[in-house]
Write a protein that holds these residues in place. Structure first.
Motif, PDB file in Angstrom:
ATOM      1  N   ILE A 127       0.781  -1.311   0.113  1.00  0.00           N
ATOM      2  CA  ILE A 127       0.287   0.191   0.121  1.00  0.00           C
ATOM      3  C   ILE A 127       0.858   1.662   0.387  1.00  0.00           C
ATOM      4  O   ILE A 127       0.646   2.280  -0.864  1.00  0.00           O
ATOM      5  CB  ILE A 127      -1.112   0.247   1.088  1.00  0.00           C
ATOM      6  CG1 ILE A 127      -1.768  -1.429   1.312  1.00  0.00           C
ATOM      7  CG2 ILE A 127      -2.095   1.654   1.203  1.00  0.00           C
ATOM      8  CD1 ILE A 127      -3.083  -1.277   0.348  1.00  0.00           C
ATOM      9  N   TYR A 128       2.158   1.892   0.592  1.00  0.00           N
ATOM     10  CA  TYR A 128       2.682   2.632   0.679  1.00  0.00           C
ATOM     11  C   TYR A 128       3.312   2.975  -0.977  1.00  0.00           C
ATOM     12  O   TYR A 128       3.616   2.904  -1.555  1.00  0.00           O
ATOM     13  CB  TYR A 128       3.931   2.240   1.965  1.00  0.00           C
ATOM     14  CG  TYR A 128       5.329   2.493   1.207  1.00  0.00           C
ATOM     15  CD1 TYR A 128       5.987   3.364   1.120  1.00  0.00           C
ATOM     16  CD2 TYR A 128       5.325   0.673   0.822  1.00  0.00           C
ATOM     17  CE1 TYR A 128       7.368   2.877   0.358  1.00  0.00           C
ATOM     18  CE2 TYR A 128       6.345   0.487   0.467  1.00  0.00           C
ATOM     19  CZ  TYR A 128       7.941   1.842   0.027  1.00  0.00           C
ATOM     20  OH  TYR A 128       9.204   1.233  -0.277  1.00  0.00           O
ATOM     21  N   ASP A 129       2.911   4.673  -0.761  1.00  0.00           N
ATOM     22  CA  ASP A 129       3.472   5.219  -1.777  1.00  0.00           C
ATOM     23  C   ASP A 129       5.145   5.022  -2.992  1.00  0.00           C
ATOM     24  O   ASP A 129       4.775   4.997  -4.196  1.00  0.00           O
ATOM     25  CB  ASP A 129       3.181   5.981  -1.755  1.00  0.00           C
ATOM     26  CG  ASP A 129       4.604   6.866  -0.688  1.00  0.00           C
ATOM     27  OD1 ASP A 129       5.259   6.837  -0.196  1.00  0.00           O
ATOM     28  OD2 ASP A 129       3.723   8.203  -0.413  1.00  0.00           O
ATOM     29  N   ASN A 134       8.407   6.739   5.133  1.00  0.00           N
ATOM     30  CA  ASN A 134       7.451   7.425   6.203  1.00  0.00           C
ATOM     31  C   ASN A 134       6.157   7.691   6.447  1.00  0.00           C
ATOM     32  O   ASN A 134       5.334   7.291   4.993  1.00  0.00           O
ATOM     33  CB  ASN A 134       8.006   8.605   6.611  1.00  0.00           C
ATOM     34  CG  ASN A 134       7.620   8.953   7.207  1.00  0.00           C
ATOM     35  OD1 ASN A 134       6.845   9.392   8.297  1.00  0.00           O
ATOM     36  ND2 ASN A 134       8.073  10.544   7.687  1.00  0.00           N
ATOM     37  N   PRO A 135       5.250   6.431   7.367  1.00  0.00           N
ATOM     38  CA  PRO A 135       4.422   7.078   7.530  1.00  0.00           C
ATOM     39  C   PRO A 135       3.267   8.284   6.945  1.00  0.00           C
ATOM     40  O   PRO A 135       2.040   7.558   6.342  1.00  0.00           O
ATOM     41  CB  PRO A 135       3.668   5.723   8.558  1.00  0.00           C
ATOM     42  CG  PRO A 135       4.449   5.750   9.472  1.00  0.00           C
ATOM     43  CD  PRO A 135       5.962   6.592   8.745  1.00  0.00           C
ATOM     44  N   PHE A 136       3.716   9.142   7.792  1.00  0.00           N
ATOM     45  CA  PHE A 136       3.822  10.789   7.376  1.00  0.00           C
ATOM     46  C   PHE A 136       3.982  11.705   6.476  1.00  0.00           C
ATOM     47  O   PHE A 136       3.561  12.525   6.593  1.00  0.00           O
ATOM     48  CB  PHE A 136       3.511  10.847   8.846  1.00  0.00           C
ATOM     49  CG  PHE A 136       3.877  10.596   9.790  1.00  0.00           C
ATOM     50  CD1 PHE A 136       2.267   9.962  10.511  1.00  0.00           C
ATOM     51  CD2 PHE A 136       4.392   9.784  11.077  1.00  0.00           C
ATOM     52  CE1 PHE A 136       2.000  10.042  11.781  1.00  0.00           C
ATOM     53  CE2 PHE A 136       3.956   9.659  11.623  1.00  0.00           C
ATOM     54  CZ  PHE A 136       3.098   9.046  12.446  1.00  0.00           C
ATOM     55  N   HIS A 137       4.046  10.629   5.440  1.00  0.00           N
ATOM     56  CA  HIS A 137       5.048  11.284   3.726  1.00  0.00           C
ATOM     57  C   HIS A 137       3.290  11.857   3.262  1.00  0.00           C
ATOM     58  O   HIS A 137       3.397  12.079   2.592  1.00  0.00           O
ATOM     59  CB  HIS A 137       6.400  10.430   3.477  1.00  0.00           C
ATOM     60  CG  HIS A 137       6.305  10.241   1.631  1.00  0.00           C
ATOM     61  ND1 HIS A 137       5.642  10.114   1.041  1.00  0.00           N
ATOM     62  CD2 HIS A 137       7.199  12.070   1.787  1.00  0.00           C
ATOM     63  CE1 HIS A 137       6.227  10.693  -0.351  1.00  0.00           C
ATOM     64  NE2 HIS A 137       7.016  11.829   0.478  1.00  0.00           N
ATOM     65  N   SER A 138       2.168  10.595   3.542  1.00  0.00           N
ATOM     66  CA  SER A 138       1.021  10.933   2.674  1.00  0.00           C
ATOM     67  C   SER A 138       0.207  10.136   3.127  1.00  0.00           C
ATOM     68  O   SER A 138       0.067   9.677   3.746  1.00  0.00           O
ATOM     69  CB  SER A 138       1.466  10.288   0.986  1.00  0.00           C
ATOM     70  OG  SER A 138       1.592   8.936   0.724  1.00  0.00           O
ATOM     71  N   LEU A 139      -1.151  10.487   2.315  1.00  0.00           N
ATOM     72  CA  LEU A 139      -2.217  10.127   2.405  1.00  0.00           C
ATOM     73  C   LEU A 139      -1.899   8.544   3.062  1.00  0.00           C
ATOM     74  O   LEU A 139      -2.697   8.074   3.534  1.00  0.00           O
ATOM     75  CB  LEU A 139      -3.505  10.953   2.152  1.00  0.00           C
ATOM     76  CG  LEU A 139      -4.526  10.104   2.906  1.00  0.00           C
ATOM     77  CD1 LEU A 139      -4.767  10.336   4.475  1.00  0.00           C
ATOM     78  CD2 LEU A 139      -6.247  10.843   1.497  1.00  0.00           C
ATOM     79  N   GLN A 140      -1.588   8.267   1.861  1.00  0.00           N
ATOM     80  CA  GLN A 140      -1.403   6.169   1.090  1.00  0.00           C
ATOM     81  C   GLN A 140      -1.180   5.410   2.043  1.00  0.00           C
ATOM     82  O   GLN A 140      -1.131   4.972   2.793  1.00  0.00           O
ATOM     83  CB  GLN A 140      -0.847   6.442   0.250  1.00  0.00           C
ATOM     84  CG  GLN A 140      -0.989   5.358  -1.093  1.00  0.00           C
ATOM     85  CD  GLN A 140      -0.175   5.387  -2.512  1.00  0.00           C
ATOM     86  OE1 GLN A 140      -0.326   6.353  -2.790  1.00  0.00           O
ATOM     87  NE2 GLN A 140      -0.223   4.192  -2.318  1.00  0.00           N
ATOM     88  N   ASN A 141       0.413   6.587   2.864  1.00  0.00           N
ATOM     89  CA  ASN A 141       1.122   5.926   3.856  1.00  0.00           C
ATOM     90  C   ASN A 141       0.375   5.650   5.203  1.00  0.00           C
ATOM     91  O   ASN A 141       0.757   4.710   6.072  1.00  0.00           O
ATOM     92  CB  ASN A 141       2.557   6.581   4.039  1.00  0.00           C
ATOM     93  CG  ASN A 141       3.595   5.870   2.359  1.00  0.00           C
ATOM     94  OD1 ASN A 141       3.614   5.806   1.603  1.00  0.00           O
ATOM     95  ND2 ASN A 141       4.951   6.706   2.756  1.00  0.00           N
ATOM     96  N   GLY A 142      -0.255   6.800   5.037  1.00  0.00           N
ATOM     97  CA  GLY A 142      -0.879   7.058   6.489  1.00  0.00           C
ATOM     98  C   GLY A 142      -1.968   5.842   6.381  1.00  0.00           C
ATOM     99  O   GLY A 142      -2.067   4.940   8.047  1.00  0.00           O
ATOM    100  N   LEU A 143      -2.639   5.299   5.606  1.00  0.00           N
ATOM    101  CA  LEU A 143      -3.410   4.090   5.090  1.00  0.00           C
ATOM    102  C   LEU A 143      -2.648   2.980   5.649  1.00  0.00           C
ATOM    103  O   LEU A 143      -2.823   2.344   5.815  1.00  0.00           O
ATOM    104  CB  LEU A 143      -4.105   4.697   3.608  1.00  0.00           C
ATOM    105  CG  LEU A 143      -5.002   5.600   3.389  1.00  0.00           C
ATOM    106  CD1 LEU A 143      -5.948   5.754   2.512  1.00  0.00           C
ATOM    107  CD2 LEU A 143      -6.335   5.674   4.641  1.00  0.00           C
ATOM    108  N   ALA A 144      -1.739   3.038   4.518  1.00  0.00           N
ATOM    109  CA  ALA A 144      -0.620   1.714   4.982  1.00  0.00           C
ATOM    110  C   ALA A 144      -0.719   1.603   5.834  1.00  0.00           C
ATOM    111  O   ALA A 144      -0.563   0.212   6.665  1.00  0.00           O
ATOM    112  CB  ALA A 144       0.911   1.711   4.301  1.00  0.00           C
ATOM    113  N   LEU A 145      -0.071   2.517   7.239  1.00  0.00           N
ATOM    114  CA  LEU A 145       0.197   2.059   8.081  1.00  0.00           C
ATOM    115  C   LEU A 145      -1.055   1.512   8.726  1.00  0.00           C
ATOM    116  O   LEU A 145      -1.358   1.025   9.530  1.00  0.00           O
ATOM    117  CB  LEU A 145       0.749   3.411   9.272  1.00  0.00           C
ATOM    118  CG  LEU A 145       0.842   3.524  10.603  1.00  0.00           C
ATOM    119  CD1 LEU A 145       1.978   2.287  11.108  1.00  0.00           C
ATOM    120  CD2 LEU A 145       1.063   5.040  11.170  1.00  0.00           C
ATOM    121  N   VAL A 146      -2.278   2.134   9.012  1.00  0.00           N
ATOM    122  CA  VAL A 146      -3.561   1.485   9.594  1.00  0.00           C
ATOM    123  C   VAL A 146      -3.783   0.433   9.560  1.00  0.00           C
ATOM    124  O   VAL A 146      -4.082  -0.614  10.119  1.00  0.00           O
ATOM    125  CB  VAL A 146      -4.985   2.693   8.560  1.00  0.00           C
ATOM    126  CG1 VAL A 146      -6.356   1.993   9.253  1.00  0.00           C
ATOM    127  CG2 VAL A 146      -4.723   3.813   9.303  1.00  0.00           C
TER     128      VAL A 146
END
Length: 165
Positions: A127-129, A134-146
């Protein structure tokens, strides 16, 4: 081990076989630079310490939790699947040996954590971009963290619940 039902023994051996395959596959994807190896050793040691010193929950006398999940999550984000599987193997197995768990409990706990961590790592990778871990780099990375955290909960609880049942 003989006190366990046949299905529990079979389940434990299947988890162990899958974990061994994951470890073997992970060895080929590891960055062998000195810095990466040093970081892996530090993470494995931190996981070991976190597992050795659990937090005893006040409501139940035999219930405890560790913070090693946070360290495994950080390893997934920083290093990716291959090295995280090896870090989990070394950290968890070391703690199990130090805690003098019976061999089959150590085998199950280590295998279960390897499978859980591998699933977490693969879900994050998918999922990450691809630009920054970094999970805070993009919304996509934030969703990957979730997703990673959801996968941890579902896989960990699923594997342990199956063994207990």
């Amino acid at each position: 081990m003989k006190a366990l039902p046949f299905h529990a023994q079979l389940y434990m051996w299947m988890l162990t076989a899958i974990a061994v395959m994951l470890v073997v596959l992970s060895v080929f994807g590891v960055d062998t630079s000195a810095i990466a190896l040093w970081e892996a050793v530090v993470f494995a040691a931190a996981i070991m310490v976190a597992d050795i010193y659990p937090i005893h929950l006040p409501f139940e006398s035999r219930v405890e939790a560790t913070v090693s999940c946070a360290l495994k999550t950080a390893a997934v984000i920083l290093f990716g699947p291959s090295i995280t599987v090896l870090i989990t193997l070394v950290g968890t197995l070391s703690a199990e040996i130090i805690l003098k768990r019976t061999w089959f409990k150590a085998m199950f706990n280590t295998s279960e954590m390897i499978l859980t961590t591998a699933c977490m790592a693969v879900s994050y990778e998918l999922i990450y971009d691809g630009m920054a871990r970094n999970p805070f780099h993009s919304l996509q990375n934030g969703l990957a963290l979730v997703l990673l955290l959801l996968v941890y909960f579902v896989v960990n609880m699923g594997l342990v619940s199956t063994m207990v049942s």
